[in-house]
Enzyme design. Structure first.
Site, short mmCIF file in Angstrom:
data_model
loop_
_atom_site.label_atom_id
_atom_site.label_comp_id
_atom_site.label_asym_id
_atom_site.label_seq_id
_atom_site.Cartn_x
_atom_site.Cartn_y
_atom_site.Cartn_z
N GLU A 28 0.83 -1.22 0.00
CA GLU A 28 0.00 0.00 0.00
C GLU A 28 0.85 1.25 0.00
O GLU A 28 0.83 2.03 0.94
CB GLU A 28 -0.84 0.04 1.29
CG GLU A 28 -1.66 -1.16 1.58
CD GLU A 28 -2.26 -1.10 2.99
OE1 GLU A 28 -1.75 -0.37 3.86
OE2 GLU A 28 -3.25 -1.79 3.20
N PRO A 29 1.63 1.49 -1.03
CA PRO A 29 2.48 2.66 -1.03
C PRO A 29 1.71 3.94 -1.36
O PRO A 29 0.80 3.92 -2.20
CB PRO A 29 3.46 2.35 -2.17
CG PRO A 29 2.66 1.52 -3.11
CD PRO A 29 1.71 0.72 -2.28
N CYS A 35 -1.66 33.70 9.85
CA CYS A 35 -1.40 34.38 11.12
C CYS A 35 -0.94 33.43 12.21
O CYS A 35 -1.57 33.32 13.27
CB CYS A 35 -2.67 35.08 11.56
SG CYS A 35 -4.00 33.89 11.72
N1 LLP Z 1 -1.24 1.98 4.62
C1 LLP Z 1 -1.69 2.43 5.79
C2 LLP Z 1 -2.54 1.59 6.62
C3 LLP Z 1 -1.35 3.74 6.20
O1 LLP Z 1 -1.80 4.18 7.35
C4 LLP Z 1 -0.53 4.54 5.37
C5 LLP Z 1 -0.17 5.89 5.77
C6 LLP Z 1 -0.09 4.01 4.15
C7 LLP Z 1 -0.46 2.72 3.81
C8 LLP Z 1 0.76 4.79 3.19
O2 LLP Z 1 1.96 5.18 3.76
P1 LLP Z 1 3.10 5.85 2.82
O3 LLP Z 1 3.51 4.81 1.83
O4 LLP Z 1 2.48 7.02 2.16
O5 LLP Z 1 4.17 6.24 3.77
N2 LLP Z 1 1.12 12.62 6.71
C9 LLP Z 1 2.35 11.91 6.95
C10 LLP Z 1 2.26 10.46 6.58
C11 LLP Z 1 1.09 9.76 7.26
C12 LLP Z 1 0.93 8.35 6.80
C13 LLP Z 1 -0.34 7.77 7.28
N3 LLP Z 1 -0.56 6.43 6.85
C14 LLP Z 1 3.46 12.62 6.20
O6 LLP Z 1 3.20 13.64 5.59
O7 LLP Z 1 4.61 12.19 6.25
#
Ligand code: LLP
Length: 402
Positions: A260-261, A328
């Site tokens: 799940e990227p 702000c």
């Molecule tokens: N699968 C699940 C269950 C997740 O909770 C997430 C991300 C992903 C896949 C995808 O993760 P990724 O491959 O994008 O790292 N807002 C934060 C990242 C929060 C991720 C939340 N869950 C940031 O800006 O770094």
């Protein structure tokens, strides 16, 4: 491919996000190919960038979707992702969301607590359906990333421990309305070390074997997302090594691997472009004030995250400054103490690595309309979300004014 940020600024105004769709294609293909030794599903984490055109682009490549709200499920369905490629995760699904997910017939619901499994069972029974269940394991592994984006420790709210999971799988097996289908773990985002991933996938693969011994046969092993990207000078996990390591833990299992990227697919595809309004000096401190702000890209304010910034002018006279927006709040900054050249009104500033959790985490704080989003593919640009107008922002309130 190089994108002409100035031309796009003239055409669409600023601030804007631009995404390189060819880059997205390459990232998707790289990961899919790395898993070619096995049946695999790349379920794009819609939360990273939920723009319909981005999801559609990935749908065309064959991607599925990992969703965290029924809204995200609907986005995926809207652009033609088949229900059998959609996964619904999240610690707090409402009854209504569970009902809709069952009606849509998605691949599986990633259940994150025993209480949630009970609710899914009740709702599936009411609907006369069989819910395909995957259980999110919290492997208690330190992912060695920022605490705010770490999710695989018992102190984090996500998933259940192994003993609870076993009881939940047995409940599924004994129920007419639940079908044990998959297993899931996701330990955090921006992972740059393979070892914690290896350990956590090993834990769930072992559990799959233990369950098989009691005649609970799962079809999907979902290893989550989290692959890191370049913000600064990170050394990244090699994609082939990642796939190889993950697949080794599944030796002897006849199971489809799901990953799940989010960030890996879209993070480095995106750039946020903003325009210099003013410069000023307060005492000793130099500020470059731009038209974009924390409501557009909150990662620096929220996580103190580094995003490389660059002023698109030819000035060679650099000095330290804070790059800030008009909101702000003192927390409204893109960069602190960065070396930037002397700027002039209307110079453009590029903020890189902004394709993931940029627009999707943006808000209307300070009654600022969300910015335009642009796709570039094969050298052609196109608008994929209009800049919000003041009218867009007030439309849901207007009729209630007394
Ligand atoms: N699968 C699940 C269950 C997740 O909770 C997430 C991300 C992903 C896949 C995808 O993760 P990724 O491959 O994008 O790292 N807002 C934060 C990242 C929060 C991720 C939340 N869950 C940031 O800006 O770094």
């Amino acid at each position: 491919m190089s994108i002409n940020f100035k031309e796009l600024a003239n055409k669409y105004g600023t601030p804007y996000y631009v995404y390189d769709f060819d880059y997205i294609t390459n990232q998707y293909n790289e990961l899919k190919t790395a898993f070619k030794a096995r049946k695999s599903l790349i379920a794009y984490a819609v939360k990273a960038n939920s723009n319909l055109s981005v999801i559609k682009h990935l749908a065309n490549l064959g991607a599925g979707a990992d969703c965290v709200s029924i809204g995200e499920v609907k986005r995926a369905l809207k652009v033609g992702i088949e229900p059998y490629k959609i996964i619904f995760s999240g610690v707090g699904k409402t009854d209504d969301e569970i009902r809709q997910a069952l009606e849509f017939g998605i691949l599986m619901i990633n259940v994150e607590s025993a209480a949630e499994l009970d609710r899914v069972e009740v709702i599936a029974k009411e609907l006369g359906k069989v819910a395909r269940i995957s259980i999110r394991i919290n492997p208690n592994i330190d992912p060695k990333t920022h605490p705010y984006i770490s999710t695989g420790l018992h102190e984090n709210k996500f998933g259940v421990d192994i003993d609870t999971a076993k009881r939940m799988y047995i409940q599924c097996k004994n129920s007419d309305n639940l079908e044990p289908t998959g297993i899931h773990c996701h330990i955090g985002s921006q992972l740059t070390q393979l070892q914690p991933i290896k350990e956590s996938v090993q834990i769930i693969a072992d559990l799959v074997r233990n369950l098989a011994a009691i005649k609970i046969e799962l079809s999907f092993i979902d290893i989550g997302g989290g692959l890191g990207i370049i913000y600064d000078d990170e050394k990244l996990i090699d994609t082939n090594e990642y796939a190889q390591t993950v697949l080794e833990t599944m030796f002897g299992l006849d199971i489809t691997v799901v990953c799940e990227p989010g960030k890996f697919i879209v993070g480095n595809s995106g750039t946020f472009i903003t325009k210099v309004l003013y410069e000023k000096v307060n005492g000793e401190k130099r500020f470059v004030i731009v038209d974009g702000a924390m409501n557009d890209l909150i990662r620096p304010s929220l996580y103190n995250a580094y995003h490389k910034s660059e002023v698109l002018n030819d000035n060679k006279e650099f000095s330290a400054c804070n790059l800030v927006g008009p909101v702000c709040e003192s927390g409204d900054f893109f960069a602190k103490n960065v070396q930037l050249p002397k700027t002039q009104h209307n110079d453009l500033v590029a903020i890189y690595s902004a394709g993931a959790y940029g627009f999707s985490m943006s808000s209307n704080y300070n009654t600022r309309g969300r910015v335009a989003e642009i796709a570039v593919e094969n050298g052609e640009d196109r608008l994929i979300r209009k800049r919000e107008t003041f009218e867009d922002l007030i439309t849901l309130e207007e009729e209630f004014i007394k």
